[in-house]
Design a protein around this motif. Structure first.
Motif, PDB file in Angstrom:
ATOM      1  N   GLY A   1       0.827  -1.203   0.000  1.00 63.08           N
ATOM      2  CA  GLY A   1       0.000   0.000   0.000  1.00 63.08           C
ATOM      3  C   GLY A   1       0.854   1.244   0.000  1.00 63.08           C
TER       4      GLY A   1
ATOM      5  N   ALA B   1      -5.079  -2.295   2.380  1.00 62.20           N
ATOM      6  CA  ALA B   1      -5.461  -1.645   1.125  1.00 62.20           C
ATOM      7  C   ALA B   1      -6.720  -2.238   0.520  1.00 62.20           C
TER       8      ALA B   1
ATOM      9  N   TYR C   1      -4.875  -0.753  -4.502  1.00 65.33           N
ATOM     10  CA  TYR C   1      -6.215  -0.284  -4.164  1.00 65.33           C
ATOM     11  C   TYR C   1      -7.221  -0.503  -5.298  1.00 65.33           C
TER      12      TYR C   1
ATOM     13  N   GLY D   1      -7.584   1.147   3.087  1.00 65.03           N
ATOM     14  CA  GLY D   1      -8.552   0.917   2.022  1.00 65.03           C
ATOM     15  C   GLY D   1      -9.963   1.237   2.494  1.00 65.03           C
TER      16      GLY D   1
ATOM     17  N   TYR E   1      -6.528   5.633  -4.554  1.00 63.84           N
ATOM     18  CA  TYR E   1      -7.267   4.464  -5.011  1.00 63.84           C
ATOM     19  C   TYR E   1      -7.189   4.235  -6.516  1.00 63.84           C
TER      20      TYR E   1
END
Length: 268
Positions: free
Chosen positions: A97, A127, A226, A185, A221
């Motif tokens: 991440g 994530a 992600y 996340g 994201y």
């Protein structure tokens, strides 16, 4: 924090009896996230060479601009809390991440006085929205009730030994703790968030959740890992637990993001 240091060592009958030793061990054992700085004394009669490299930005740099001193909202811990006994500032373990360096200052109202020797617990999803400790759980899921922790707070029963993205630190004289983690996340019905507990003595004085700016989350994201978890369904303004007092101040760093806030707690 030195290897093998356990959260239970923070606690003793009647209070935090070993806290001074823990603080000293933390400071001896954990390097500054900015890395060592080489220094040398100038030769007598000469001038030290000027440094041209800019300082590496750090999350603590954001604290002075992290907003007015205010009481942070109290909210639920939810079914994902259990005491992992993990006294450490780097909670990432093997989780992929975007790096997130986090700085938190605990202050007591109304004078906004820094609170030393406060125990701060952090836990969050990875994530892909998964919490450690609950084998096979879907994003956002926790466990069944599993008794109470050392502070008397309800906790869930972990079903495996994983403790990623969970950790504990103790504030110094400036009321500050720092964590190295990854950007959290999301999971259904929830905006990205981090969970926190703050303890003084043998009492829990704050259980809360911290939040991130939607525009920053959108940027994060769009990248792996992600984007493997697509379909985010809730932003800050639609989240049932969102509160502006928990919004982190953020800034980009060379490797990821910095985030910081001041945690105002009531006078005891």
């Amino acid at each position: 924090m030195a290897a093998g240091m356990d959260r239970r060592q923070l606690l003793g009958a009647g209070g935090l009896l070993t806290l001074a030793g823990v603080l000293a061990a933390c400071r001896r054992a954990e390097p500054d996230p900015a890395g060592p700085v080489a220094t040398s004394d100038p030769v007598p009669g000469t001038t030290a060479p000027a440094t041209t490299a800019p300082p590496v930005p750090q999350a603590v740099d954001l604290l002075d601009g992290s907003g007015t001193c205010q009481l942070v909202h109290e909210t639920i811990a939810g079914p994902t809390w259990f005491d992992a006994h993990a006294v450490r500032s780097d909670v990432r373990e093997d989780r992929p991440g975007v790096p997130l360096d986090l700085a938190l200052r605990v202050v007591q109202l109304p004078a906004c006085t820094p609170v030393p020797q406060a125990v701060v617990d952090l836990w969050q999803c990875d994530a892909l929205g998964v919490y450690s400790g609950f084998a096979g759980s879907a994003p956002g899921q926790g466990g069944s009730p599993g008794g109470r922790d050392e502070y008397g707070d309800a906790q869930s029963a972990a079903t495996d030994g994983a403790t990623f993205l969970r950790g504990t630190q103790v504030t110094g004289a400036d009321g500050v703790v720092r964590f190295s983690t990854v950007y959290p996340g999301w999971y259904p019905t929830r905006t990205p968030h981090l969970h926190l507990k703050v303890h003084l003595g043998t009492a829990t004085v704050l259980t809360t959740q911290l939040f991130l700016d939607d525009t920053v989350s959108d940027q994060v994201y769009a990248n792996d890992p992600y984007r493997q978890h697509a379909g985010r369904d809730t932003r800050n303004d639609r989240d049932a637990f969102y509160d502006p007092s928990g919004l982190l101040r953020t800034a980009p760093s060379p490797t990821g993001w910095l985030a910081a806030t001041t945690l105002g707690i009531p006078a005891g």
